[in-house]
Design a protein around this motif. Structure first.
Motif, mmCIF file in Angstrom:
data_model
loop_
_atom_site.group_PDB
_atom_site.id
_atom_site.type_symbol
_atom_site.label_atom_id
_atom_site.label_comp_id
_atom_site.label_asym_id
_atom_site.label_seq_id
_atom_site.Cartn_x
_atom_site.Cartn_y
_atom_site.Cartn_z
ATOM 1 N N SER A 186 3.147 0.496 9.964
ATOM 2 C CA SER A 186 1.898 0.770 9.262
ATOM 3 C C SER A 186 1.799 2.264 8.997
ATOM 4 O O SER A 186 2.308 3.068 9.770
ATOM 5 C CB SER A 186 0.683 0.314 10.088
ATOM 6 O OG SER A 186 -0.496 0.548 9.348
ATOM 7 N N LYS B 51 5.579 -9.249 7.706
ATOM 8 C CA LYS B 51 5.118 -8.397 6.595
ATOM 9 C C LYS B 51 3.688 -8.761 6.190
ATOM 10 O O LYS B 51 3.319 -8.657 5.034
ATOM 11 C CB LYS B 51 6.059 -8.484 5.380
ATOM 12 C CG LYS B 51 7.443 -7.885 5.617
ATOM 13 C CD LYS B 51 8.188 -7.672 4.322
ATOM 14 C CE LYS B 51 9.659 -7.361 4.527
ATOM 15 N NZ LYS B 51 9.920 -6.031 5.109
ATOM 16 N N ARG C 52 -4.888 0.968 11.664
ATOM 17 C CA ARG C 52 -3.973 -0.120 12.032
ATOM 18 C C ARG C 52 -2.898 0.365 13.004
ATOM 19 O O ARG C 52 -2.422 -0.386 13.848
ATOM 20 C CB ARG C 52 -3.367 -0.747 10.776
ATOM 21 C CG ARG C 52 -4.414 -1.537 9.988
ATOM 22 C CD ARG C 52 -3.796 -2.462 8.975
ATOM 23 N NE ARG C 52 -3.401 -1.821 7.744
ATOM 24 C CZ ARG C 52 -4.240 -1.516 6.739
ATOM 25 N NH1 ARG C 52 -5.533 -1.806 6.837
ATOM 26 N NH2 ARG C 52 -3.794 -0.931 5.642
ATOM 27 N N ASN D 159 0.844 -1.205 0.000
ATOM 28 C CA ASN D 159 0.000 0.000 0.000
ATOM 29 C C ASN D 159 0.874 1.248 0.000
ATOM 30 O O ASN D 159 1.339 1.682 1.039
ATOM 31 C CB ASN D 159 -0.908 0.036 1.235
ATOM 32 C CG ASN D 159 -1.655 -1.258 1.421
ATOM 33 O OD1 ASN D 159 -2.040 -1.898 0.445
ATOM 34 N ND2 ASN D 159 -1.831 -1.676 2.647
HETATM 35 N N1 NAP Z 1 16.840 -3.804 11.011
HETATM 36 C C1 NAP Z 1 16.412 -4.313 9.882
HETATM 37 O O1 NAP Z 1 17.192 -4.849 9.088
HETATM 38 C C2 NAP Z 1 14.953 -4.273 9.551
HETATM 39 C C3 NAP Z 1 14.450 -5.047 8.493
HETATM 40 C C4 NAP Z 1 13.065 -4.994 8.223
HETATM 41 C C5 NAP Z 1 12.240 -4.183 8.995
HETATM 42 N N2 NAP Z 1 12.771 -3.412 9.998
HETATM 43 C C6 NAP Z 1 11.900 -2.511 10.820
HETATM 44 O O2 NAP Z 1 10.746 -3.213 11.224
HETATM 45 C C7 NAP Z 1 9.589 -2.507 10.816
HETATM 46 C C8 NAP Z 1 8.426 -3.448 10.567
HETATM 47 O O3 NAP Z 1 8.772 -4.464 9.677
HETATM 48 P P1 NAP Z 1 8.076 -4.693 8.260
HETATM 49 O O4 NAP Z 1 7.499 -3.423 7.751
HETATM 50 O O5 NAP Z 1 9.069 -5.432 7.457
HETATM 51 O O6 NAP Z 1 6.913 -5.752 8.555
HETATM 52 P P2 NAP Z 1 5.629 -5.878 9.513
HETATM 53 O O7 NAP Z 1 5.587 -4.792 10.514
HETATM 54 O O8 NAP Z 1 5.633 -7.283 9.958
HETATM 55 O O9 NAP Z 1 4.425 -5.708 8.473
HETATM 56 C C9 NAP Z 1 4.131 -4.512 7.864
HETATM 57 C C10 NAP Z 1 3.009 -4.753 6.845
HETATM 58 O O10 NAP Z 1 1.840 -5.199 7.512
HETATM 59 C C11 NAP Z 1 0.747 -4.278 7.286
HETATM 60 N N3 NAP Z 1 0.099 -4.102 8.606
HETATM 61 C C12 NAP Z 1 0.575 -3.403 9.659
HETATM 62 N N4 NAP Z 1 -0.254 -3.502 10.708
HETATM 63 C C13 NAP Z 1 -1.287 -4.280 10.301
HETATM 64 C C14 NAP Z 1 -2.467 -4.746 10.942
HETATM 65 N N5 NAP Z 1 -2.750 -4.412 12.195
HETATM 66 N N6 NAP Z 1 -3.291 -5.539 10.229
HETATM 67 C C15 NAP Z 1 -3.030 -5.863 8.943
HETATM 68 N N7 NAP Z 1 -1.920 -5.460 8.287
HETATM 69 C C16 NAP Z 1 -1.056 -4.663 8.960
HETATM 70 C C17 NAP Z 1 1.371 -2.993 6.781
HETATM 71 O O11 NAP Z 1 0.540 -2.341 5.835
HETATM 72 P P3 NAP Z 1 -0.251 -0.958 6.145
HETATM 73 O O12 NAP Z 1 0.782 0.128 6.248
HETATM 74 O O13 NAP Z 1 -1.122 -0.808 4.983
HETATM 75 O O14 NAP Z 1 -0.978 -1.150 7.451
HETATM 76 C C18 NAP Z 1 2.634 -3.504 6.089
HETATM 77 O O15 NAP Z 1 2.364 -3.870 4.746
HETATM 78 C C19 NAP Z 1 10.061 -1.740 9.576
HETATM 79 O O16 NAP Z 1 9.190 -0.684 9.252
HETATM 80 C C20 NAP Z 1 11.424 -1.291 10.032
HETATM 81 O O17 NAP Z 1 11.305 -0.158 10.882
HETATM 82 C C21 NAP Z 1 14.102 -3.469 10.297
#
Ligand code: NAP
Length: 290
Positions: free
Chosen positions: A248, A209, A253, A29
């Motif tokens: 998100s 994710k 959310r 999104n």
């Molecule tokens: N240190 C590293 O190497 C590393 C690597 C990866 C990630 N990260 C950090 O971790 C954070 C989170 O990880 P991520 O973005 O990979 O994955 P995540 O938080 O597991 O999932 C995010 C996805 O889920 C959706 N989402 C969020 N809340 C939701 C809910 N309540 N219900 C349904 N869908 C939902 C979001 O879309 P919508 O926005 O549309 O809600 C987005 O597409 C990153 O933003 C980053 O800050 C760090």
């Protein structure tokens, strides 16, 4: 039973256990800059006090703008950013840190992390160089911490051998190791090891994710506790003493992901989720970084 909203790091600094993930990489999104800024401000309005960014996310300037525009005082926000792998090395790290602060429009960050232990190494000649870059970067983080420019320092995606390397070099241990952590990739050995040596474990991609939101076990627990699947997954992190950063940009959310403190999964339900492990990663893999 309610769960604590903060964890004390080993230097006594308190860190909010739920942070706002801000990486938009691979997100289905898409949002524009204004929507992104508005989502950060909304998160701050509803109580988030921890923001997780990185140079790699290419949004430090937007986060700086959102913080400036929000009514929440900078000092109340636990701001985390990370060193990009191309910037590793002592002097380069110091410069990269200053650049991140400038983008974020701040004069300190709460936590600075080495984002990734290095690049995948092929030729043997690269191995020593890669090790040296990690040690030099860590030395630079220690300096930034001692100079009062960050309130805490840590690493991300470090495997056991990368942490042992710091110990062997007689250096301090990171306060945090931020790694992938969700029931399909529970990283249990590393989680155990970090707990053993006193490195606070922080998890990323807590919803896999989005891959875990339709899992049968997660769905049945959501029904049992009258919570959403995301809330079950986040509560599981907290029950395991893992700081976590769901991402998100959707206003509803964001609220859903922050409302996870008013219940507690039972021990057997915590175990049920540990047993879902498939070693299935959704993010980058440090296995080949020597
Ligand atoms: N240190 C590293 O190497 C590393 C690597 C990866 C990630 N990260 C950090 O971790 C954070 C989170 O990880 P991520 O973005 O990979 O994955 P995540 O938080 O597991 O999932 C995010 C996805 O889920 C959706 N989402 C969020 N809340 C939701 C809910 N309540 N219900 C349904 N869908 C939902 C979001 O879309 P919508 O926005 O549309 O809600 C987005 O597409 C990153 O933003 C980053 O800050 C760090």
């Amino acid at each position: 039973m309610s769960l604590d909203k903060r964890i004390k790091l080993k230097n006594g600094v308190e860190m909010p256990v739920i942070g706002l993930g801000t990486s938009l990489r691979g997100k289905p999104n898409k949002v524009d800059n204004q929507q992104f800024i508005d989502s950060i401000k909304h998160a701050l309005n509803i109580g988030y006090r921890h923001i997780d960014t990185a140079k790699a996310y290419n949004n430090e300037n937007l986060i700086g703008q959102a913080i400036k525009e929000s009514s929440v005082d900078r000092k109340e926000i636990f701001l985390v950013t990370k060193l990009f792998p191309d910037d590793m090395g002592f002097e380069k790290t110091l410069k990269a840190f200053e650049k991140s602060c400038k983008q974020l429009q701040v004069d300190y960050v709460d936590l600075y992390l080495i984002h990734f232990p290095g690049k995948p190494n092929k030729p043997d000649a690269q191995l020593e160089k890669s090790r040296q870059l990690r040690l030099d970067s860590w030395k630079a983080l220690e300096k930034l911490y001692n100079d009062g420019k960050c309130r805490a320092i840590g690493v991300s995606n470090f495997m056991k051998r990368h942490l042992e390397e710091l110990l062997e070099a007689g250096m301090s241990l990171p306060m945090i190791n931020q790694c992938e952590f969700h029931p399909y990739y529970n990283n249990k050995d590393l989680w155990d090891y970090c707990n053993q040596i006193g490195v606070q474990f922080e998890g990323y991609s807590p919803l896999g994710k989005g891959n875990l939101l339709n899992d049968d076990v997660v769905l049945s627990l959501a029904q049992k506790y009258s919570k959403t699947p995301a809330q079950i997954l986040l509560n599981w992190c907290l029950r395991n003493n893992v700081i976590t950063v769901p991402g998100s940009t959707n206003l509803e959310r964001l609220e859903e992901n922050f409302n996870v403190f008013d219940f507690s999964l039972s021990d057997s339900d915590v175990d049920l989720l540990w047993n879902l492990n498939k070693n299935e990663k959704v993010s980058w893999d440090p296995t080949n970084v020597v």
